[in-house]
Each structure stands twice: as C-alpha cells, then as structure tokens.
Design an enzyme around this catalytic site. Sequence first.
Site, PDB file in Angstrom:
ATOM      1  N   GLY A 248       0.767  -1.240   0.000  1.00  0.00           N
ATOM      2  CA  GLY A 248       0.000   0.000   0.000  1.00  0.00           C
ATOM      3  C   GLY A 248       0.797   1.289   0.000  1.00  0.00           C
ATOM      4  O   GLY A 248       0.212   2.371   0.085  1.00  0.00           O
ATOM      5  N   GLU A 290       3.991  -6.720   1.338  1.00  0.00           N
ATOM      6  CA  GLU A 290       3.524  -7.003  -0.025  1.00  0.00           C
ATOM      7  C   GLU A 290       3.412  -5.749  -0.879  1.00  0.00           C
ATOM      8  O   GLU A 290       2.314  -5.375  -1.277  1.00  0.00           O
ATOM      9  CB  GLU A 290       2.124  -7.589   0.045  1.00  0.00           C
ATOM     10  N   GLY A 292       3.260  -3.559  -4.121  1.00  0.00           N
ATOM     11  CA  GLY A 292       2.995  -3.774  -5.542  1.00  0.00           C
ATOM     12  C   GLY A 292       3.345  -2.499  -6.286  1.00  0.00           C
ATOM     13  O   GLY A 292       4.390  -2.384  -6.927  1.00  0.00           O
ATOM     14  N   TYR A 334     -11.113   5.975 -10.894  1.00  0.00           N
ATOM     15  CA  TYR A 334     -10.764   6.632  -9.621  1.00  0.00           C
ATOM     16  C   TYR A 334     -10.431   8.107  -9.750  1.00  0.00           C
ATOM     17  O   TYR A 334     -10.009   8.728  -8.788  1.00  0.00           O
ATOM     18  CB  TYR A 334      -9.526   5.973  -8.988  1.00  0.00           C
ATOM     19  N   CYS A 361     -15.709   4.378 -27.670  1.00  0.00           N
ATOM     20  CA  CYS A 361     -16.977   5.035 -27.928  1.00  0.00           C
ATOM     21  C   CYS A 361     -17.714   5.308 -26.635  1.00  0.00           C
ATOM     22  O   CYS A 361     -18.765   4.702 -26.377  1.00  0.00           O
ATOM     23  CB  CYS A 361     -17.825   4.171 -28.852  1.00  0.00           C
ATOM     24  N   TYR A 391      -0.931  -1.294 -12.175  1.00  0.00           N
ATOM     25  CA  TYR A 391      -2.383  -1.291 -12.384  1.00  0.00           C
ATOM     26  C   TYR A 391      -2.800  -0.655 -13.716  1.00  0.00           C
ATOM     27  O   TYR A 391      -3.832   0.006 -13.805  1.00  0.00           O
ATOM     28  CB  TYR A 391      -3.090  -0.610 -11.201  1.00  0.00           C
TER      29      TYR A 391
HETATM   30  N1  LLP Z   1      -1.676  -6.804  -0.475  1.00  0.00           N
HETATM   31  C1  LLP Z   1      -2.999  -6.895  -0.612  1.00  0.00           C
HETATM   32  C2  LLP Z   1      -3.742  -7.862   0.194  1.00  0.00           C
HETATM   33  C3  LLP Z   1      -3.656  -6.076  -1.539  1.00  0.00           C
HETATM   34  O1  LLP Z   1      -4.970  -6.165  -1.664  1.00  0.00           O
HETATM   35  C4  LLP Z   1      -2.922  -5.157  -2.317  1.00  0.00           C
HETATM   36  C5  LLP Z   1      -3.579  -4.307  -3.305  1.00  0.00           C
HETATM   37  C6  LLP Z   1      -1.529  -5.113  -2.144  1.00  0.00           C
HETATM   38  C7  LLP Z   1      -0.942  -5.945  -1.200  1.00  0.00           C
HETATM   39  C8  LLP Z   1      -0.654  -4.191  -2.934  1.00  0.00           C
HETATM   40  O2  LLP Z   1      -0.941  -2.850  -2.713  1.00  0.00           O
HETATM   41  P1  LLP Z   1      -0.007  -1.724  -3.388  1.00  0.00           P
HETATM   42  O3  LLP Z   1       1.350  -1.828  -2.724  1.00  0.00           O
HETATM   43  O4  LLP Z   1       0.080  -2.016  -4.824  1.00  0.00           O
HETATM   44  O5  LLP Z   1      -0.693  -0.454  -3.105  1.00  0.00           O
HETATM   45  N2  LLP Z   1      -6.491  -1.045  -8.847  1.00  0.00           N
HETATM   46  C9  LLP Z   1      -6.181  -0.080  -7.810  1.00  0.00           C
HETATM   47  C10 LLP Z   1      -5.339  -0.666  -6.711  1.00  0.00           C
HETATM   48  C11 LLP Z   1      -5.966  -1.862  -6.051  1.00  0.00           C
HETATM   49  C12 LLP Z   1      -5.103  -2.436  -4.972  1.00  0.00           C
HETATM   50  C13 LLP Z   1      -5.589  -3.772  -4.588  1.00  0.00           C
HETATM   51  N3  LLP Z   1      -4.818  -4.399  -3.566  1.00  0.00           N
HETATM   52  C14 LLP Z   1      -5.483   1.120  -8.448  1.00  0.00           C
HETATM   53  O6  LLP Z   1      -5.297   1.119  -9.664  1.00  0.00           O
HETATM   54  O7  LLP Z   1      -5.158   2.077  -7.767  1.00  0.00           O
END
Ligand code: LLP
Length: 432
Positions: A248, A290, A292, A334, A361, A391
């Site tokens: 996150g 975790e 991402g 978003y 479209c 993403y």
């Molecule tokens: N761990 C869990 C359980 C998660 O649900 C997520 C993201 C992460 C780790 C990784 O989070 P990050 O470090 O990437 O923020 N589609 C949305 C983001 C959805 C995130 C879902 N879960 C966007 O484009 O902003």
Amino acid sequence: MKNMNIKTNQQGILEFSGKSVVELAEKYGTPLYAMDEMMIRNRLKTFNQAMKEAFDEKAEVLYASKACDFLAMYRLIKEENCGVDVVSDGEIFTAYKAGFPMEKAYFHGNNKTDSEIRFAIEREVGTFVVDGEDELETLNQIASEYNIVQKILIRVTPGIDPHTYEAVSTGIVDCKFGSALVTGAAEALTHKALSMDHISLQGFHCHVGSQVFDGEVFMKCADVMFCFIKEISQKFNYECLQLNLGGGYGVPYVEEDPYLDIEQILMRVGAHVKRLCHLYDIKLPQILMEPGRSIVADAGITLYRVGSVKKIPGAKNYVSVDGGMTDNPRYALYRSKYTMRCANRMNEEASLRCSVVGKCCESGDILQENVLLPDTVQRNDIIAVLCTGAYNYSMASNYNRIVRPAVVMISGQDEKVVVQREKFEDLIKNEL
Ligand code: LLP
C-alpha cells in the site's frame, strides 16, 4: 517528481531509461507500455535490504503481482529472490508457467472457489491467506482429500482507516476483506484454525489500503496486530511465526503528490515492532510485506500517438490518442492523476489546457483532464504518460474490441518485447 529514468535530450525528445521514446514508439508501435527492468530490480533489492535491516534476516518481500503480472515479471521476481502475492487461479497459473517457486506464493482473496483451492494445492502454493470461515472450512476439507496440511495466514481486518480513496481502502471494519478484530471474528477463526487437522496456522496478515501516504498508518497496524498476537498467544498458547503487514505504499503521480521515503518508514516500523515484541514478551515473527505499486509504478510509461486535436472556442480542448480506458482505466475509475508530456516537443512551452482522451466510444474514456501540452500539439505527435507501471497493463481490457498493447522491457542497452501486442485473432480465439 523524483523520476530517475526520465530526461529530455538535445533534440527536445523525451528519453525513458536512456531511450528516445519517439524511437520506441516507431519501432514497437503505439500504444506501448515501456518498462525499466533495472529500476524494478533495484526497487526489489532496496526493499528487501531495508526489510532485513529493519526487522531481521528472515524478513521477506512478497511482490503484489496484481500490480503488473506476466511471465517475465514472475521470472524477474524469482531472480530477485522475492515471494509473490497471488489472488486468482490465473495469477497462480502464470507464476507456475514462469517457473516461479510456488512455495513462495501467498494466495489471497475474499472468495476462493473450490476449483481455485484445488488448483492452488495441486501447484503446491506455499501459503493461503484465509479470509473467513467459509474458506477455512472448505480448505480444511479439500486439504484432507489431498492428505496434506496446508499452511495458512489469517487475514485480519485491523479497523484502521488508511486515508486513501474508498475503492482501495481495505482496513476498516465494514470492508469485504478479512475477519475483523473488533467483532471477535478474527479470534474465533484463529481458534477454529488451531483445531483443524489439515491446517497449519503460521500467523496473520493485514493490509489496510493502497496509495497510502500517511506513514503513521503502518505504525498503527503494527500496534493493533501485536496487541492481537499477544492476546492470542495468551489465550491459545500459540506462537505466531509470521506476520504479513501488507503493501500500500503511496507513489507520486504528479508534482504535487507527496514523496514517501519507504526505507525510512520501514526503519521506523522495524524499531517499533521490536519495541512491541519486547513490551509484550513475544518472539519476533518473520515479517512479510507485499508492495505492488511502489515496486513498479514509476518503472513504467505508456506511449500514445495523437490522432486528433479539437479546440472548441470558449469551451474545451481535446487531444485524442490511440489508446484510452482500455489500457488505462484508472482515471475513469478513480479520477487518478497522471503526468503527461508531448514527448517530441519537450522544449516547447506547454500552454494548451486540454483533456487527453482515448478512442473508445464513450465520453467517460478520459485519460486525464486539465493537462498542459504545447499549443502546437498535432496528429502523429507522441504523448507519454508517466508512472503507468502499476495497475495499467494488469487492468487493461478489450472494450470496443481494442487489442491490448505490447510491453517492452528496457534493460540498459537491451530492449525486449515481453508481452506482444494482441492480435485480432486473439479477440476471437474463444468464440465459436
Ligand atoms: N496486499 C494486498 C492484500 C492487496 O490487496 C494489495 C492491493 C496489495 C498488497 C498491494 O498494494 P499496493 O502496494 O500495490 O498499493 N487497482 C487499484 C489498486 C488496487 C489495490 C488492490 N490491492 C489502483 O489502480 O489504484
């Protein structure tokens, strides 16, 4: 914005990772996702190192593969000795096909189907992150059929507001993920898991949201989770072996966004976790995280070719490009902000306020509003959207039967296409 791999060359052309983006666009076509491999590797190395310094040698990074996942990405993660967070049978399949060591995969999700559970067990996914009671009971049952003991973590909803946008907030009590602390659900699930023959409870997981900029949120998570671990250890004489604190970490997309010093946050969380262990007299569990977005976001850009410029006097200006919500749905979903540049006119003043829109479209197919581009912007110019590594590819669709773009990975002098542009035949391959 602290983007290390973007610069303007003497011809006024944007370079990404040392390559002219105009040349990349000509060579591989547009729209195009370009990614910087060294940057991803460096991020993983830095994160890994910082985790080990902050906690101990056992601490591990699990890349949240939903941010951007394809075969080459799983291979890269494997080479960097990280684990992965996977959330579906499709992600498990891709990781498996990439030769990823599946014992280092953590399977998440609030609704794992029976067939997904079987699929994961058959591919020897190391750990399930169990969301609730239905899953726990089903998993115990299926694991007994396979005559195995499945390692799990329990996903706890810690009741913390991450102060981010609602669609990506997951830590508050009324969210769809996990078992809440305040309601006693997490404790009841723990009790149940400990009594099951085919389940081996390794510890707990929490993740409160994505694009979080408030470092205190991660400290609060540690507070809440260690308090819970202490209670559980006393009630059930249980030693927690692993604690996964989720991902996150926020990433700046535009100049005004804050910059999060992740290494510094990890050090603070590490010191805090050690204090808590001391205070509660708990052995430090293996800490997992975790990330991402923070691993891949600014290691990626998207290149488009301009198709039309429409100036409506007294109203709006539109610059239409040859992609859109199909390759980047994040503004439509978003209202996410992005930095955009006219890549072949970097030395010209950006004075035209416009909306950069896609070719789908529907009017909602907007990549960004209130963008400043040079007034001379015209058909065939190249627009670069920065920070699209997370993403974007993973959320792309075929709406309007638009094929998904290629992904080219740049590594020093080398370039390789790691995902080919889809072909029309791909669009109909499942159709009878
Ligand atoms: N761990 C869990 C359980 C998660 O649900 C997520 C993201 C992460 C780790 C990784 O989070 P990050 O470090 O990437 O923020 N589609 C949305 C983001 C959805 C995130 C879902 N879960 C966007 O484009 O902003």
